[in-house]
Write an enzyme that holds these catalytic residues in place. Structure first.
Site, PDB file in Angstrom:
ATOM      1  N   ASN A 118       0.865  -1.176   0.000  1.00  0.00           N
ATOM      2  CA  ASN A 118       0.000   0.000   0.000  1.00  0.00           C
ATOM      3  C   ASN A 118       0.901   1.225   0.000  1.00  0.00           C
ATOM      4  OD1 ASN A 118      -1.823   2.018   0.414  1.00  0.00           O
ATOM      5  ND2 ASN A 118      -2.464   1.370   2.460  1.00  0.00           N
ATOM      6  N   TRP A 119       1.049   1.814  -1.167  1.00  0.00           N
ATOM      7  CA  TRP A 119       1.952   2.971  -1.271  1.00  0.00           C
ATOM      8  C   TRP A 119       1.346   4.228  -0.660  1.00  0.00           C
ATOM      9  CZ3 TRP A 119       3.974   2.737  -7.076  1.00  0.00           C
ATOM     10  CH2 TRP A 119       4.744   1.580  -7.233  1.00  0.00           C
ATOM     11  N   LYS A 120       0.062   4.195  -0.346  1.00  0.00           N
ATOM     12  CA  LYS A 120      -0.642   5.367   0.197  1.00  0.00           C
ATOM     13  C   LYS A 120      -0.448   6.550  -0.760  1.00  0.00           C
ATOM     14  CE  LYS A 120      -0.228   3.294   4.710  1.00  0.00           C
ATOM     15  NZ  LYS A 120      -0.180   3.406   6.153  1.00  0.00           N
ATOM     16  N   GLY A 134       3.060  -0.952   4.298  1.00  0.00           N
ATOM     17  CA  GLY A 134       3.016   0.475   3.982  1.00  0.00           C
ATOM     18  C   GLY A 134       4.415   0.999   3.712  1.00  0.00           C
ATOM     19  N   GLY A 169       2.483   2.615  10.785  1.00  0.00           N
ATOM     20  CA  GLY A 169       3.398   3.748  10.617  1.00  0.00           C
ATOM     21  C   GLY A 169       4.059   4.189  11.913  1.00  0.00           C
ATOM     22  N   GLU A 209      -6.891   4.549   7.718  1.00  0.00           N
ATOM     23  CA  GLU A 209      -6.800   5.988   7.398  1.00  0.00           C
ATOM     24  C   GLU A 209      -8.084   6.476   6.747  1.00  0.00           C
ATOM     25  OE1 GLU A 209      -3.076   5.571   5.319  1.00  0.00           O
ATOM     26  OE2 GLU A 209      -2.161   5.045   7.243  1.00  0.00           O
ATOM     27  N   SER A 247       3.659  -1.706  10.448  1.00  0.00           N
ATOM     28  CA  SER A 247       5.100  -1.683  10.720  1.00  0.00           C
ATOM     29  C   SER A 247       5.784  -3.018  10.452  1.00  0.00           C
ATOM     30  CB  SER A 247       5.367  -1.222  12.162  1.00  0.00           C
ATOM     31  OG  SER A 247       4.939   0.109  12.337  1.00  0.00           O
ATOM     32  N   HIS A 261      -9.408   0.840   4.884  1.00  0.00           N
ATOM     33  CA  HIS A 261      -8.131   1.093   5.556  1.00  0.00           C
ATOM     34  C   HIS A 261      -8.376   2.041   6.729  1.00  0.00           C
ATOM     35  CE1 HIS A 261      -4.104   2.518   6.384  1.00  0.00           C
ATOM     36  NE2 HIS A 261      -3.686   1.398   5.817  1.00  0.00           N
ATOM     37  N   GLU A 286      -5.037  -4.913  10.539  1.00  0.00           N
ATOM     38  CA  GLU A 286      -4.054  -3.852  10.733  1.00  0.00           C
ATOM     39  C   GLU A 286      -4.377  -3.115  12.030  1.00  0.00           C
ATOM     40  OE1 GLU A 286      -2.197  -2.711   6.673  1.00  0.00           O
ATOM     41  OE2 GLU A 286      -3.848  -1.360   7.077  1.00  0.00           O
TER      42      GLU A 286
HETATM   43  P1  13P Z   1       3.104   0.667   7.692  1.00  0.00           P
HETATM   44  O1  13P Z   1       3.689  -0.613   7.135  1.00  0.00           O
HETATM   45  O2  13P Z   1       3.783   1.890   7.224  1.00  0.00           O
HETATM   46  O3  13P Z   1       2.950   0.595   9.186  1.00  0.00           O
HETATM   47  O4  13P Z   1       1.617   0.767   7.106  1.00  0.00           O
HETATM   48  C1  13P Z   1       0.798  -0.325   7.167  1.00  0.00           C
HETATM   49  C2  13P Z   1      -0.408  -0.026   6.380  1.00  0.00           C
HETATM   50  O5  13P Z   1      -1.176   0.848   6.716  1.00  0.00           O
HETATM   51  C3  13P Z   1      -0.644  -0.808   5.153  1.00  0.00           C
HETATM   52  O6  13P Z   1      -1.924  -0.620   4.673  1.00  0.00           O
END
Ligand code: 13P
Length: 256
Positions: free
Chosen positions: A9-11, A235, A174, A98, A214, A96, A168
């Site tokens: 997930n590159w966001k 992420g 993150g 977010e 993470s 997600h 998650e």
């Molecule tokens: P991180 O790997 O940066 O913690 O993010 C996880 C994530 O939200 C994947 O969708």
């Protein structure tokens, strides 16, 4: 069908040219699994989807990071599942944390997004997970059960078979604070139990359940060693091709 899946997930990161370069680096370093049991799903920003070429022969697929619950119409700024499909996506991330926390998406909307995805031939990657306070209060299982119940369990058994679940924990996203392998296994096994309660054991055992939060090259081996952890939704570490490919090696070597 239950598969081992490493999803990126590159966001909201990378320009088009950076994204293309990152995708190509991952693609060239990805070792196709001869049994077809390990697949890679890349979810770039939707603007990049038409630039990158998934390669199903190599087990590499693309995903949207979100979709509208509507197929088309006067919904300024939205992107539909139809559109994602038309630029090569086979999967879409839905719910997600977010989207839930920053954009206020609730389970009833997510349920409609899941329907929109399936209606248009996309496989949903449905995210669930508790916040830190919810875990501190011991409510993590109730929270996850509610998210699954309200967003997914209206689906027929046939349609549920198209869903990938991603656990998650919000406090791990993150933050560098990964769930311990025991916490991940415990929740993944609980997720399978809840699926079994609503469908049956066969469907529960056939669902891919990914861990996200993470996950990195240093902790991937321990996370993927758990029998109910079928892969990861990555992420930050997915933005560095070498790290992502290293995590893929951990997943590959965890497959019996
Ligand atoms: P991180 O790997 O940066 O913690 O993010 C996880 C994530 O939200 C994947 O969708």
């Amino acid at each position: 069908m239950r598969k081992n899946i490493l999803a990126a997930n590159w966001k909201m990161n990378t320009s088009a040219s950076e994204g293309l370069a990152l995708f190509n680096e991952v693609k060239s370093g990805w070792n196709a699994d001869p049994g077809g049991n390990l697949i890679c799903i890349i979810a770039p920003p939707s603007t990049h989807l038409s630039l990158i070429n998934a390669d199903s022969e190599k087990g590499i697929y693309c995903a949207g990071q979100n979709c509208s619950d509507q197929d088309n119409g006067a919904y300024t700024g939205e992107i539909s599942a139809v559109m994602l499909k038309s630029v090569g996506a086979d999967f879409v991330i839905i719910g997600h944390s977010e989207r839930r926390s920053i954009f206020g998406e609730k389970n009833n909307l997510l349920k409609r997004k899941v329907d929109a995805a399936i209606r248009n031939g996309l496989f949903p990657i449905y995210c669930c997970g508790e916040q830190q306070g919810e875990r501190e209060d011991g409510n993590q299982e109730d929270v996850v059960r509610g998210q699954l119940q309200e967003g997914l369990f209206h689906l027929s058994a046939e349609d549920f078979g198209k869903v990938i679940v991603a656990y998650e924990p919000v406090w791990a996203i993150g933050t560098g604070m990964t769930a311990t392998p025991e916490q991940a296994q415990e929740m993944h096994s609980f997720i399978r139990t809840v699926i079994e309660e609503n469908y049956n054991k066969e469907i529960a055992m056939d669902t891919s359940v990914l861990y996200g939060g993470s996950c990195n090259p240093a902790n991937a081996n321990d996370l993927f060693a758990n029998e109910d952890v079928d892969g990861g939704l990555i992420g930050g570490a997915s933005l560095i091709a070498g790290d992502f490919l290293q995590i893929a090696k951990s997943l590959s070597s965890s497959i019996p």
